[in-house]
Design an enzyme around this catalytic site. Structure first.
Site, PDB file in Angstrom:
ATOM      1  N   GLY A  42       0.924  -1.140  -0.238  1.00 18.82           N
ATOM      2  CA  GLY A  42      -0.070  -0.149  -0.012  1.00 18.82           C
ATOM      3  C   GLY A  42       0.819   1.341   0.160  1.00 18.82           C
ATOM      4  O   GLY A  42       0.187   2.257   0.512  1.00 18.82           O
ATOM      5  N   SER A  44       1.883   3.115  -2.359  1.00 22.23           N
ATOM      6  CA  SER A  44       1.796   4.007  -3.253  1.00 22.23           C
ATOM      7  C   SER A  44       1.206   5.492  -3.040  1.00 22.23           C
ATOM      8  O   SER A  44       1.099   6.483  -3.606  1.00 22.23           O
ATOM      9  CB  SER A  44       0.945   3.621  -4.764  1.00 22.23           C
ATOM     10  N   GLY A  46      -1.067   7.875   0.629  1.00 26.70           N
ATOM     11  CA  GLY A  46      -1.506   7.900   1.966  1.00 26.70           C
ATOM     12  C   GLY A  46      -0.275   7.363   2.839  1.00 26.70           C
ATOM     13  O   GLY A  46       0.736   7.803   2.963  1.00 26.70           O
ATOM     14  N   ARG A  67      -1.324  -1.772  -6.472  1.00 26.80           N
ATOM     15  CA  ARG A  67      -1.771  -2.098  -7.575  1.00 26.80           C
ATOM     16  C   ARG A  67      -1.495  -1.045  -8.780  1.00 26.80           C
ATOM     17  O   ARG A  67      -1.046  -1.394  -9.802  1.00 26.80           O
ATOM     18  CB  ARG A  67      -3.359  -2.340  -7.633  1.00 26.80           C
ATOM     19  N   ASP A  68      -1.493   0.190  -8.616  1.00 28.04           N
ATOM     20  CA  ASP A  68      -1.596   1.093  -9.605  1.00 28.04           C
ATOM     21  C   ASP A  68      -0.035   1.434  -9.909  1.00 28.04           C
ATOM     22  O   ASP A  68       0.622   2.208  -9.073  1.00 28.04           O
ATOM     23  CB  ASP A  68      -2.396   2.576  -9.197  1.00 28.04           C
ATOM     24  N   ASP A  96      -1.772  -7.402  -6.679  1.00 30.78           N
ATOM     25  CA  ASP A  96      -3.024  -7.324  -5.787  1.00 30.78           C
ATOM     26  C   ASP A  96      -2.686  -8.431  -4.682  1.00 30.78           C
ATOM     27  O   ASP A  96      -2.834  -9.464  -4.691  1.00 30.78           O
ATOM     28  CB  ASP A  96      -4.248  -7.944  -6.756  1.00 30.78           C
ATOM     29  N   SER A 175      -3.599  -1.494  11.875  1.00 25.03           N
ATOM     30  CA  SER A 175      -4.850  -1.875  12.082  1.00 25.03           C
ATOM     31  C   SER A 175      -5.596  -0.572  12.144  1.00 25.03           C
ATOM     32  O   SER A 175      -5.483   0.316  11.261  1.00 25.03           O
ATOM     33  CB  SER A 175      -4.902  -2.892  13.452  1.00 25.03           C
ATOM     34  N   TYR A 189     -15.650  -3.519   8.397  1.00 21.74           N
ATOM     35  CA  TYR A 189     -14.383  -2.904   8.257  1.00 21.74           C
ATOM     36  C   TYR A 189     -13.811  -3.252   9.605  1.00 21.74           C
ATOM     37  O   TYR A 189     -12.560  -3.508   9.626  1.00 21.74           O
ATOM     38  CB  TYR A 189     -14.553  -1.485   7.990  1.00 21.74           C
ATOM     39  N   LYS A 193     -10.227  -5.073  10.780  1.00 19.61           N
ATOM     40  CA  LYS A 193      -9.014  -4.638  11.454  1.00 19.61           C
ATOM     41  C   LYS A 193      -9.000  -5.335  12.994  1.00 19.61           C
ATOM     42  O   LYS A 193      -7.798  -5.440  13.590  1.00 19.61           O
ATOM     43  CB  LYS A 193      -9.385  -3.315  11.841  1.00 19.61           C
TER      44      LYS A 193
END
Ligand SMILES: *[C@@H]1O[C@H](CO)[C@@H](O)[C@H](O)[C@H]1NC(C)=O
Ligand SMILES: *[C@@H]1O[C@H](CO)[C@@H](O)[C@H](O)[C@H]1NC(C)=O
Ligand SMILES: *[C@@H]1O[C@H](CO)[C@@H](O)[C@H](O)[C@H]1NC(C)=O
Length: 352
Positions: A42, A44, A46, A67-68, A96, A175, A189, A193
């Site tokens: 993750g 890429s 944030g 992914r991107d 992914d 988390s 969600y 977590k």
């Protein structure tokens, strides 16, 4: 009599000073990641992107996974820009992580071939879908579990045995504060977590003796692209309840997480509110040394009343929204029954 009180006061102050010295001066030494291979999932955007950048600034060789491809190459370009040493290397892989374990393992072994064994794995890939329980589709719930839980599970599954064998390594599991207590509109969600929290607690206990440290990051609402997306699906109640906490910046959050991970702290939170919620919601979790726990022991009793008040407040918010919804529904039905009146109302409103 007066003398006795003076002595008691002196003792109390002495204890407090010792606690403060212990907490702020004799902190643990952070580990170095200079020249080490760090993988950020993750990575890429944030918090993940901020973490990758922080690691690059600390001299690590970094692989970002997401992914991107476009965003990933942007992340690598950013790290190239702030590199600390000419020998540092950065790369990305598009994957992914909510997919098949075999594929995850293949990609991770491939990145190890180019940048060496993974010393630190930062699991940061995840997303949120909010809504009352029955409004989140079965497919979305599976997706949440797949990306948030199985994504971290599969990557951790690959690195943990290798780290144990090497006798060193750091694993970060991201988390959420939503894993501390159930909040309106966070059902599936929060479940994903909570699962991560349980996994982190277990593997921390299982791998300490083998020299692997595990950090459970428990971020609150953070100003990220993911958060903007999440806002769209949030019920009104959830916004009121969780909106009171304010927004953290991803850079702040990333700095705090990396600091805790390198110090080998199990828990990573940022801000007074998260500290409070984690203290109350996770009273069985390992958290720092004796003096910190002594401090916790003193405050945790009275804070139980705080949690009572908090739930009173939540319930009143939920009741107020329910009353408003019912009133709106009654208006709707009455408008249907007397269309003329409704039309009249509209015209009146227009003229206002
Ligand atoms: C990682 O970076 C260091 C310098 O920061 C470099 O010396 C080392 O060779 C790199 N490792 C690999 C496997 O590329
Ligand atoms: C994760 O690993 C398990 C076990 O190997 C595998 O069955 C699964 O396909 C992988 N991915 C997900 C999303 O569950
Ligand atoms: C219902 O209609 C009345 C006027 O007919 C209005 O004053 C009130 O605000 C409406 N309530 C809601 C919840 O829309």
């Amino acid at each position: 009599m007066d003398l006795t009180w003076d002595i008691i006061l002196c003792i109390c102050i002495a204890i407090l000073v010792h606690i403060l010295i212990f907490i702020f001066v004799m902190g643990k030494r952070p580990k170095s990641i200079v020249g080490r291979h760090v993988v950020v999932t993750g990575g890429s955007k944030g918090i993940g992107l901020s973490l990758a950048v922080e690691c690059a600034m600390k001299g690590a060789n970094v692989t970002v996974i997401a992914r991107d491809e476009k965003m990933l190459s942007g992340a690598v370009a950013l790290m190239e820009l702030i590199r600390q040493r000419p020998e540092q290397r950065f790369q990305y892989r598009s994957l992914d992580i909510g997919g098949d374990y075999v594929e995850v393992a293949r990609v991770l072994s491939e990145v190890e071939e180019s940048l060496g064994d993974i010393y630190m794995l930062i699991n940061c890939a995840g997303f949120a879908i909010c809504g009352v329980f029955e409004s989140v589709s079965v497919a979305d719930t599976h997706k949440l579990m797949n990306v948030n839980f199985f994504g971290s599970y599969n990557c951790t599954r690959y690195v943990l045995p290798k780290m144990k064998k090497a006798g060193e390594g750091i694993i970060v599991i991201t988390s959420s504060q939503a894993a501390m207590f159930g909040i309106y509109g966070y059902g599936p969600y929060a479940a994903s977590k909570y699962a991560l929290r349980a996994m982190a607690e277990t593997i921390a206990m299982e791998s300490r003796e083998q020299g692997v440290s595990v950090t459970l990051a428990l971020p609150c609402d953070t100003n990220t692209p993911g958060f903007e997306e999440e806002e769209k699906s949030k019920p009104r109640e959830t916004k009121i309840i969780s909106g009171s906490g304010g927004l953290m910046q991803p850079e702040q959050m990333a700095k705090a997480i990396l600091k805790d991970a390198l110090k080998g702290n199990f828990i990573s939170t940022l801000g007074a509110e998260s500290w409070l919620i984690t203290l109350l919601g996770g009273a069985l979790m390992p958290w720092d040394g004796f003096f910190t726990n002594l401090l916790h022991a003193i405050v945790i009793g009275p804070l139980r009343l705080f949690s009572y008040g908090l739930h009173k407040h939540f319930n009143s918010v939920i009741r107020k929204c329910a009353v408003e919804d019912r009133a709106a529904q009654t208006n709707e039905t009455s408008a249907k029954h007397s269309p003329d009146q409704a039309k009249l109302g509209d015209t009146l409103a227009e003229h206002k």
